[in-house]
Each structure stands twice: as C-alpha cells, then as structure tokens.
Motif scaffolding. Structure first.
Motif, PDB file in Angstrom:
ATOM      1  N   HIS A   1       9.967   9.305   8.328  1.00 22.03           N
ATOM      2  CA  HIS A   1      11.459   9.452   8.550  1.00 22.03           C
ATOM      3  C   HIS A   1      12.014   8.228   7.774  1.00 22.03           C
ATOM      4  N   LEU A   2      11.350   7.241   7.480  1.00 26.97           N
ATOM      5  CA  LEU A   2      11.964   6.056   6.962  1.00 26.97           C
ATOM      6  C   LEU A   2      11.467   5.910   5.365  1.00 26.97           C
ATOM      7  N   THR A   3      11.095   6.838   4.704  1.00 30.35           N
ATOM      8  CA  THR A   3      10.462   6.724   3.316  1.00 30.35           C
ATOM      9  C   THR A   3      11.468   6.177   2.426  1.00 30.35           C
ATOM     10  N   SER A   4      13.039   6.731   2.573  1.00 27.74           N
ATOM     11  CA  SER A   4      14.038   6.529   1.738  1.00 27.74           C
ATOM     12  C   SER A   4      14.339   5.088   1.955  1.00 27.74           C
ATOM     13  N   GLU A   5      13.666   4.053   2.522  1.00 29.56           N
ATOM     14  CA  GLU A   5      14.065   2.772   2.821  1.00 29.56           C
ATOM     15  C   GLU A   5      12.851   1.883   2.316  1.00 29.56           C
ATOM     16  N   LEU A   6      11.659   2.645   2.175  1.00 33.66           N
ATOM     17  CA  LEU A   6      10.353   1.946   1.700  1.00 33.66           C
ATOM     18  C   LEU A   6      10.037   2.083   0.364  1.00 33.66           C
ATOM     19  N   ALA A   7       9.853   1.102  -0.442  1.00 33.34           N
ATOM     20  CA  ALA A   7       9.310   1.355  -1.738  1.00 33.34           C
ATOM     21  C   ALA A   7       7.836   1.694  -2.064  1.00 33.34           C
ATOM     22  N   VAL A   8       6.980   1.101  -1.451  1.00 35.16           N
ATOM     23  CA  VAL A   8       5.608   1.318  -1.154  1.00 35.16           C
ATOM     24  C   VAL A   8       5.196   1.752   0.190  1.00 35.16           C
ATOM     25  N   ILE A   9       4.044   2.589   0.207  1.00 34.82           N
ATOM     26  CA  ILE A   9       3.235   2.970   1.545  1.00 34.82           C
ATOM     27  C   ILE A   9       1.874   3.012   1.072  1.00 34.82           C
ATOM     28  N   VAL A  10       0.926   2.491   1.822  1.00 40.38           N
ATOM     29  CA  VAL A  10      -0.391   2.510   1.507  1.00 40.38           C
ATOM     30  C   VAL A  10      -0.987   2.762   2.826  1.00 40.38           C
ATOM     31  N   HIS A  11      -1.958   3.958   2.575  1.00 41.93           N
ATOM     32  CA  HIS A  11      -2.788   4.235   3.683  1.00 41.93           C
ATOM     33  C   HIS A  11      -4.136   3.897   3.652  1.00 41.93           C
ATOM     34  N   MET A  12      -4.724   3.459   4.990  1.00 41.73           N
ATOM     35  CA  MET A  12      -6.175   2.917   4.939  1.00 41.73           C
ATOM     36  C   MET A  12      -6.789   3.749   6.052  1.00 41.73           C
ATOM     37  N   ALA A  13      -8.092   4.230   5.467  1.00 41.40           N
ATOM     38  CA  ALA A  13      -9.173   5.067   6.387  1.00 41.40           C
ATOM     39  C   ALA A  13     -10.554   4.594   6.083  1.00 41.40           C
ATOM     40  N   HIS A  14     -11.182   4.738   7.219  1.00 40.34           N
ATOM     41  CA  HIS A  14     -12.731   4.443   6.954  1.00 40.34           C
ATOM     42  C   HIS A  14     -13.640   5.738   6.682  1.00 40.34           C
ATOM     43  N   ASP A  15     -14.346   5.793   5.556  1.00 42.44           N
ATOM     44  CA  ASP A  15     -15.284   6.751   4.922  1.00 42.44           C
ATOM     45  C   ASP A  15     -16.702   6.441   5.512  1.00 42.44           C
ATOM     46  N   GLY A  16     -17.018   5.621   6.638  1.00 39.43           N
ATOM     47  CA  GLY A  16     -18.369   5.516   7.139  1.00 39.43           C
ATOM     48  C   GLY A  16     -18.967   4.311   6.458  1.00 39.43           C
ATOM     49  N   LYS A  17     -18.379   3.671   5.180  1.00 35.72           N
ATOM     50  CA  LYS A  17     -19.081   2.557   4.709  1.00 35.72           C
ATOM     51  C   LYS A  17     -18.103   1.478   4.678  1.00 35.72           C
ATOM     52  N   ALA A  18     -16.800   1.674   4.190  1.00 39.71           N
ATOM     53  CA  ALA A  18     -15.705   0.944   3.977  1.00 39.71           C
ATOM     54  C   ALA A  18     -14.223   1.523   4.333  1.00 39.71           C
ATOM     55  N   VAL A  19     -13.316   0.626   4.487  1.00 40.12           N
ATOM     56  CA  VAL A  19     -11.894   1.232   4.794  1.00 40.12           C
ATOM     57  C   VAL A  19     -11.405   1.287   3.507  1.00 40.12           C
ATOM     58  N   ASN A  20     -11.106   2.385   2.838  1.00 38.80           N
ATOM     59  CA  ASN A  20     -10.566   2.882   1.822  1.00 38.80           C
ATOM     60  C   ASN A  20      -9.004   2.813   1.782  1.00 38.80           C
TER      61      ASN A  20
END
Length: 234
Positions: A185-204
C-alpha cells in the motif's frame, strides 16, 4: 585486489544497472523478505559499497545496539577482504569507519522528527552529510504514506538515498505485481522494492519495482548464506 578494482567489479554494479543506475538521490528503496533471509546483511552490503567508494553513510538501527551493528560491518568486511584478497585491508577498514555513523533507537522510540534532528546535529557539529542512509528495524506494520513522504523529503533535502528493510510473512497478501504487505500500500512512495527468498542454496534477489519502469529486470544475484556477501549467479 586493489580497492578500485574491487568496487568496479562488485556485484553491486550489476544491481545498480538492473534498476537503471541505482536507487538515486531523493528516493526510498525497500528490501522485503521473511525473517532470517539476511535483510540486514543486504543493507550492510549496500552501505559498504558506498563506504568503499569514499562516501558517507548513516546507519540507523531500531531495536539493536551500536556494537551489534559494528560487528555486522566487521564480519562482512572481513569476509569481503578475504574473498577478494583486498590489499591494505586494515587501512581501508579504518578509512570506511571514519565515513560511517551509526545511530541506535530503542523500539518504539524512532520517529522521522528524531531522525531529522539527529541529521541536523551531525551536519552542524561534525560536518557529516550522508549520501546514503540505511534504516534497519523500521516498523512497516504501522507505516503510513505520510511517514514515507517525510522520509522522502529528508532524502531530497540531503540529496541522498534511503534504503530500508521490511519483514514479511508467508500469509501476507500481495498486489498484482507480487509486492507483499506491509509495503504494497506504500508503493507510490517507494522507488525500488527488492524481494529476497531462499531457494535451498542461496538467498536470491528479485526486483519487484524499478522506479516507474513497467518491465523489471531479472537479477542473477544472491546473498551467500555463509559470508552474507552479494554474489553474481550463473
């Protein structure tokens, strides 16, 4: 490896290119992830990249001590220096520490006004004007668009960029772009959003929002779970 070569070859250059030259002065960026994915390490990686290029960084931590944050920097810099065989590492570490300021707030005591006052004090008493601010521990559960606008005003007045971290849950609703609450709900105020998730080997890492660009780049970057350093995949 020499410092200049290290910064030129850093995976951060790939990350910057993926978001069209970086976050940019006056903008807010947020990394979102489940608990334990390494959001703090990512913020430290961003800060270290600026520090290694001789830029001033203000690290704001909420709910942690200054000593704990210092330890994060020491460990990640040590791993970086060892992995790259960085020359004059001890001297470089002293230099970057002179360009970094850490401010700690107890939980529920952080406000934008307190941050604004602290920045003014740093500027007047020490001549310290950061080009980047990282804020770790911000409570996005109660965040408002107004608070984000106030942070953007700080970033704009300093001509700096501000990176933050948001804790998410598996059950959090997502918008049509895959952006989860509590930041959707804050995306209009944010320029960049990055997501982090683990695939079992590393956090992509995956870019969910890249300024106003409708098509976001696919990132071949991950956080090494052992060293917590950003690395290029593939």
């Amino acid at each position: 490896m020499l410092l200049k070569e290290l910064t030129e070859r850093s995976p951060m250059r790939v990350f910057e290119n993926s978001i069209h030259g970086g976050l940019g002065a006056g903008n807010l960026g947020v990394v979102v992830a489940l608990h334990g994915m390494g959001k703090t390490a990512f913020l430290v990686d961003i800060a270290l990249d600026d520090l290694l290029r001789g830029r001033k960084v203000l690290h704001v931590t909420i709910g942690r001590t200054i000593e704990h944050v210092r330890e994060d920097y020491v460990e990640i810099f040590h791993d970086l220096a060892r992995a790259t065989q960085l020359e004059s590492a001890a001297e470089i570490r002293r230099e970057i520490e002179s360009h970094r300021h850490i401010k700690s707030y107890l939980k529920d005591t952080f406000t934008v006004e307190h941050l604004r006052a602290h920045i003014a004090m740093l500027r007047e008493a020490m001549g310290f004007v950061p080009v980047a601010i990282v804020i770790d521990g911000y409570d996005f559960e109660s965040a408002t668009a107004g608070a984000m606008r106030e942070l953007r005003e700080i970033a704009g007045s300093l001509k700096c960029e501000i990176w933050m971290a948001a804790h998410t849950h598996r059950t959090d609703p997502r918008d049509e772009h895959g952006i989860p609450e509590p930041v959707a709900h804050l995306t209009s105020e944010l320029a960049v959003i990055v997501h982090m998730a683990h695939d079992g080997k590393a956090v992509n890492l995956r870019v969910l929002k890249d300024h106003d660009n409708p098509d976001v780049s696919q990132l071949a970057l991950a956080i090494d779970p052992t060293t917590m350093l950003l690395r290029q995949e593939g």
